[in-house]
Design a protein around this motif. Structure first.
Motif, PDB file in Angstrom:
ATOM      1  N   ALA A 298       3.141 -11.529 -13.560  1.00 13.28           N
ATOM      2  CA  ALA A 298       3.739 -10.888 -12.383  1.00 13.28           C
ATOM      3  C   ALA A 298       4.374  -9.550 -12.753  1.00 13.28           C
ATOM      4  O   ALA A 298       4.150  -8.531 -12.087  1.00 13.28           O
ATOM      5  N   LYS A 299       5.150  -9.551 -13.824  1.00 12.00           N
ATOM      6  CA  LYS A 299       5.800  -8.317 -14.279  1.00 12.00           C
ATOM      7  C   LYS A 299       4.756  -7.290 -14.713  1.00 12.00           C
ATOM      8  O   LYS A 299       4.847  -6.107 -14.364  1.00 12.00           O
ATOM      9  N   ASP A 300       3.763  -7.736 -15.454  1.00 15.86           N
ATOM     10  CA  ASP A 300       2.717  -6.829 -15.932  1.00 15.86           C
ATOM     11  C   ASP A 300       1.923  -6.241 -14.770  1.00 15.86           C
ATOM     12  O   ASP A 300       1.581  -5.056 -14.774  1.00 15.86           O
ATOM     13  N   PHE A 301       1.622  -7.075 -13.780  1.00 12.47           N
ATOM     14  CA  PHE A 301       0.832  -6.598 -12.646  1.00 12.47           C
ATOM     15  C   PHE A 301       1.602  -5.533 -11.874  1.00 12.47           C
ATOM     16  O   PHE A 301       1.029  -4.509 -11.478  1.00 12.47           O
ATOM     17  N   ALA A 302       2.877  -5.761 -11.685  1.00  9.05           N
ATOM     18  CA  ALA A 302       3.708  -4.774 -10.992  1.00  9.05           C
ATOM     19  C   ALA A 302       3.672  -3.430 -11.723  1.00  9.05           C
ATOM     20  O   ALA A 302       3.514  -2.368 -11.102  1.00  9.05           O
ATOM     21  N   GLU A 303       3.804  -3.471 -13.042  1.00 10.23           N
ATOM     22  CA  GLU A 303       3.801  -2.229 -13.831  1.00 10.23           C
ATOM     23  C   GLU A 303       2.447  -1.534 -13.773  1.00 10.23           C
ATOM     24  O   GLU A 303       2.374  -0.304 -13.629  1.00 10.23           O
ATOM     25  N   SER A 304       1.372  -2.300 -13.859  1.00 11.73           N
ATOM     26  CA  SER A 304       0.043  -1.696 -13.846  1.00 11.73           C
ATOM     27  C   SER A 304      -0.308  -1.142 -12.465  1.00 11.73           C
ATOM     28  O   SER A 304      -1.043  -0.158 -12.361  1.00 11.73           O
ATOM     29  N   MET A 305       0.203  -1.756 -11.410  1.00  9.86           N
ATOM     30  CA  MET A 305      -0.035  -1.220 -10.072  1.00  9.86           C
ATOM     31  C   MET A 305       0.648   0.134  -9.901  1.00  9.86           C
ATOM     32  O   MET A 305       0.102   1.040  -9.256  1.00  9.86           O
ATOM     33  N   VAL A 306       1.828   0.285 -10.464  1.00  9.53           N
ATOM     34  CA  VAL A 306       2.499   1.587 -10.413  1.00  9.53           C
ATOM     35  C   VAL A 306       1.703   2.604 -11.216  1.00  9.53           C
ATOM     36  O   VAL A 306       1.504   3.745 -10.782  1.00  9.53           O
ATOM     37  N   ASN A 307       1.206   2.199 -12.385  1.00  5.96           N
ATOM     38  CA  ASN A 307       0.380   3.095 -13.198  1.00  5.96           C
ATOM     39  C   ASN A 307      -0.861   3.532 -12.423  1.00  5.96           C
ATOM     40  O   ASN A 307      -1.227   4.713 -12.422  1.00  5.96           O
ATOM     41  N   MET A 308      -1.523   2.576 -11.777  1.00  4.86           N
ATOM     42  CA  MET A 308      -2.715   2.895 -11.009  1.00  4.86           C
ATOM     43  C   MET A 308      -2.383   3.817  -9.840  1.00  4.86           C
ATOM     44  O   MET A 308      -3.135   4.733  -9.509  1.00  4.86           O
ATOM     45  N   GLY A 309      -1.248   3.578  -9.216  1.00  4.98           N
ATOM     46  CA  GLY A 309      -0.843   4.376  -8.069  1.00  4.98           C
ATOM     47  C   GLY A 309      -0.527   5.818  -8.399  1.00  4.98           C
ATOM     48  O   GLY A 309      -0.366   6.657  -7.491  1.00  4.98           O
ATOM     49  N   ASN A 310      -0.447   6.135  -9.684  1.00  7.83           N
ATOM     50  CA  ASN A 310      -0.176   7.515 -10.120  1.00  7.83           C
ATOM     51  C   ASN A 310      -1.439   8.341 -10.323  1.00  7.83           C
ATOM     52  O   ASN A 310      -1.361   9.556 -10.548  1.00  7.83           O
ATOM     53  N   ILE A 311      -2.607   7.699 -10.262  1.00  7.29           N
ATOM     54  CA  ILE A 311      -3.845   8.404 -10.597  1.00  7.29           C
ATOM     55  C   ILE A 311      -4.095   9.570  -9.644  1.00  7.29           C
ATOM     56  O   ILE A 311      -4.190   9.395  -8.435  1.00  7.29           O
ATOM     57  N   GLY A 312      -4.203  10.770 -10.203  1.00  9.88           N
ATOM     58  CA  GLY A 312      -4.655  11.953  -9.483  1.00  9.88           C
ATOM     59  C   GLY A 312      -3.988  12.237  -8.156  1.00  9.88           C
ATOM     60  O   GLY A 312      -4.644  12.716  -7.225  1.00  9.88           O
ATOM     61  N   VAL A 313      -2.695  11.936  -8.049  1.00 11.07           N
ATOM     62  CA  VAL A 313      -2.035  12.110  -6.754  1.00 11.07           C
ATOM     63  C   VAL A 313      -1.884  13.585  -6.372  1.00 11.07           C
ATOM     64  O   VAL A 313      -1.756  14.462  -7.235  1.00 11.07           O
TER      65      VAL A 313
END
Length: 329
Positions: A298-313
């Motif tokens: 759960a913690k890892d998924f939350a962190e990776s979703m934030v990482n993904m959400g930063n792509i090429g904004v």
């Protein structure tokens, strides 16, 4: 009706309680948790309520909404380009083959409409999609994560770019690692975000090559558990393009760690799932989560979703704030 209203109140109260404890920090992409706190202070409440209204009635929409955010970010960055409609002169991303099975555009449109009534011309469709994906996962008992906002909407959407950038279900581990690395994501992000397959369904056509003629000799994929092959053959006949199969049988409407248990038992539905056992780092993560019942997932998924959400904004003055998510202004 009273029970539904009570559930809504509890969900919103829990969401607001979490939001009140957050630190409003800015990341390297100039996105910020609470970006709209002055210009649209009710944003997260509006998104939560509207998303709940849909997911409470149709929980199977949660997985497509999560997938839609992923597909948006992997093509041109998280700019809402997957939401744009094709025109007479251009075939948009949503009409590319990998996106034809996407659902839930009406949820994003409904949220956008509700937000526009309260804060016209302020909140981007890209941010709304990121927030909707988070709330959809939360409603299926998944983790909560702070969504940094401040994205702006892109004006370009090309089907050809979706074909080139979206990881296919038949990708091997080298292809997956390369595609994630090209977006600035780590190998850990790859194996963690793959865990999103704990919810949702897939059409038989995405994996039947593993069942009937894997090497051209009428055989099944040897990396797939043979008992599972037999079960899948009962559901998916050769050439079946319509039947839907649960990616996480038995709990496909619940966001949990079962995905890793399935993969560890060679029951990952796609070749890209099985591929996680072909790399030391990804296999170690799969094994650890399976053994510990998702201790850190759960913690890892939350962190990776934030990482993904930063792509090429797109931020600042780049792009635009669309009035309607399906059309450029």
């Amino acid at each position: 009706m009273a029970d539904i209203q009570k559930l809504v109140s509890v969900f919103v109260a829990q969401l607001l309680l979490v939001l009140l404890t957050l630190d409003f920090t800015t990341n390297a992409q100039n996105l910020q948790v609470g970006f709209y706190r002055n210009t649209c202070p009710d944003l997260e409440h509006i998104v939560a309520m509207t998303t709940y209204n849909y997911i409470s009635r149709a929980p199977t929409l949660a997985a497509p909404l999560l997938r839609m955010h992923f597909h948006d970010c992997f093509v041109r960055g998280c700019d809402g380009s997957v939401l744009l409609t094709s025109t007479a002169k251009n075939q948009a991303e949503k009409d590319a083959i990998p996106n034809l099975s996407l659902r839930g555009f009406e949820v994003v449109d409904a949220v956008k409409s509700a937000v526009e009534k309260k804060c016209p011309g302020v909140v981007s469709c890209a941010d709304i999609l990121a927030l909707v994906a988070r709330d959809a996962v939360l409603l299926l008992h998944g983790p909560f994560w702070e969504v940094p906002t401040g994205r702006r909407d892109g004006r370009v959407s090309l089907a050809s770019e979706a074909l080139r950038n979206l990881p296919p279900p038949f990708a091997n581990i080298a292809q997956l690692k390369g595609m994630f690395a090209s977006k600035g994501l780590s190998v850990k992000d790859l194996v963690v975000l793959s865990g999103g397959h704990t919810i949702g369904t897939s059409h038989c056509s995405s994996f039947t090559n593993r069942l009937y003629n894997f090497t051209g000799k009428g055989d099944a994929d040897p990396k797939l558990d043979q008992n599972y092959v037999a079960q899948l053959k009962n559901k998916c006949k050769p050439g079946d393009a319509n039947t839907l199969v649960e990616m996480d049988p038995g709990s496909f409407k619940t966001f949990d760690e079962d995905y890793y248990t399935l993969v560890s038992k060679r029951r990952g539905l796609f070749q890209s799932d099985s591929a996680l056992l072909d790399d030391i780092e990804t296999k170690a993560y799969v094994t650890t989560q399976a053994i510990t019942h998702g201790l850190t997932f759960a913690k890892d998924f939350a962190e990776s979703m934030v990482n993904m959400g930063n792509i090429g904004v797109l931020t600042g003055r780049a792009g635009e704030i669309r009035k309607k998510c399906a059309f450029v202004n």
